[in-house]
Design a protein around this motif. Structure first.
Motif, PDB file in Angstrom:
ATOM      1  N   GLU A   1       0.836  -1.191   0.000  1.00 22.36           N
ATOM      2  CA  GLU A   1       0.000   0.000   0.000  1.00 22.36           C
ATOM      3  C   GLU A   1       0.871   1.241   0.000  1.00 22.36           C
ATOM      4  N   LYS A   2       0.397   2.274  -0.654  1.00 22.40           N
ATOM      5  CA  LYS A   2       1.153   3.520  -0.758  1.00 22.40           C
ATOM      6  C   LYS A   2       0.889   4.389   0.457  1.00 22.40           C
TER       7      LYS A   2
ATOM      8  N   ASP B   1       0.435   8.394   2.001  1.00 23.78           N
ATOM      9  CA  ASP B   1      -0.316   9.551   1.518  1.00 23.78           C
ATOM     10  C   ASP B   1       0.490  10.454   0.600  1.00 23.78           C
TER      11      ASP B   1
ATOM     12  N   GLU C   1       2.786   9.434  -1.555  1.00 18.70           N
ATOM     13  CA  GLU C   1       3.179   8.741  -2.776  1.00 18.70           C
ATOM     14  C   GLU C   1       2.034   8.781  -3.787  1.00 18.70           C
ATOM     15  N   PRO C   2       2.363   8.905  -5.077  1.00 24.60           N
ATOM     16  CA  PRO C   2       1.302   8.887  -6.087  1.00 24.60           C
ATOM     17  C   PRO C   2       0.761   7.476  -6.279  1.00 24.60           C
ATOM     18  N   ASP C   3      -0.462   7.364  -6.754  1.00 23.38           N
ATOM     19  CA  ASP C   3      -1.044   6.075  -7.090  1.00 23.38           C
ATOM     20  C   ASP C   3      -0.570   5.711  -8.487  1.00 23.38           C
ATOM     21  N   CYS C   4       0.434   4.880  -8.556  1.00 25.07           N
ATOM     22  CA  CYS C   4       1.093   4.570  -9.826  1.00 25.07           C
ATOM     23  C   CYS C   4       0.385   3.484 -10.622  1.00 25.07           C
TER      24      CYS C   4
ATOM     25  N   LYS D   1      -3.720  12.020  -9.713  1.00 26.13           N
ATOM     26  CA  LYS D   1      -4.983  11.296  -9.757  1.00 26.13           C
ATOM     27  C   LYS D   1      -5.599  11.334 -11.148  1.00 26.13           C
TER      28      LYS D   1
ATOM     29  N   ARG E   1      -5.756   9.133 -16.872  1.00 24.54           N
ATOM     30  CA  ARG E   1      -6.097   7.880 -16.201  1.00 24.54           C
ATOM     31  C   ARG E   1      -7.496   7.504 -16.665  1.00 24.54           C
TER      32      ARG E   1
END
Length: 149
Positions: A26-27, A29, A31-34, A117, A138
């Protein structure tokens, strides 16, 4: 239970909860959602051409130097789609980066950009110094939209 044993159980519970989220990849807060699909690929009706790029980023097999290596399936279309290629992806607070293999995509092409995002924005830098700026929103893959249910 005695008062001395109770704090130990609370600490143990906290450690177990924290370690399970770390091992699940899990990332944090900051870190970007890669993970996901990023695509600007579209069909140009007038010309009859398929144009654009897309990459789907997933977690790959663990390696000795990475906890959760990211793998990308990259495809480009310049009139017609080229074969998809597998690329190693580095992604974090400093951005996203991957290099294309030395085949039909050309030797030495590297993508560097930022991820949010909404998508990925960056630049392909090619071996001879040419640069192409790219926005990859995205969204679902171009190919997913073609699935008939």
């Amino acid at each position: 239970m005695s008062r001395r044993v109770m704090p130990f159980h609370l600490i143990l519970l906290f450690v177990m909860a924290f370690s399970s989220s770390v091992f699940a990849g899990e990332k944090t807060d900051d870190e970007p959602d890669c993970l996901g699909t990023f695509s600007n690929m579209y069909f140009h009706q007038e010309a009859g051409d398929l144009l654009g790029e897309e990459i789907k980023i997933v977690i790959g097999e663990e390696r000795t130097d990475d906890d959760a290596p990211l793998i990308g399936i990259f495809q480009q279309a310049m009139g017609a789609p080229l074969n998809p290629v597998i690329v190693d992806v580095r992604c974090g607070k400093d951005g996203v980066e991957f290099a294309l293999p030395d085949d039909e995509y050309g030797a030495g092409s590297v993508f560097r950009g930022t991820i949010t995002k909404k998508g990925i924005h960056g630049v392909f830098t090619h071996a001879k110094g040419a640069r192409d700026e790219v926005d990859l929103p995205r969204r679902a893959s171009y190919w997913d939209k073609r699935v008939v249910h």
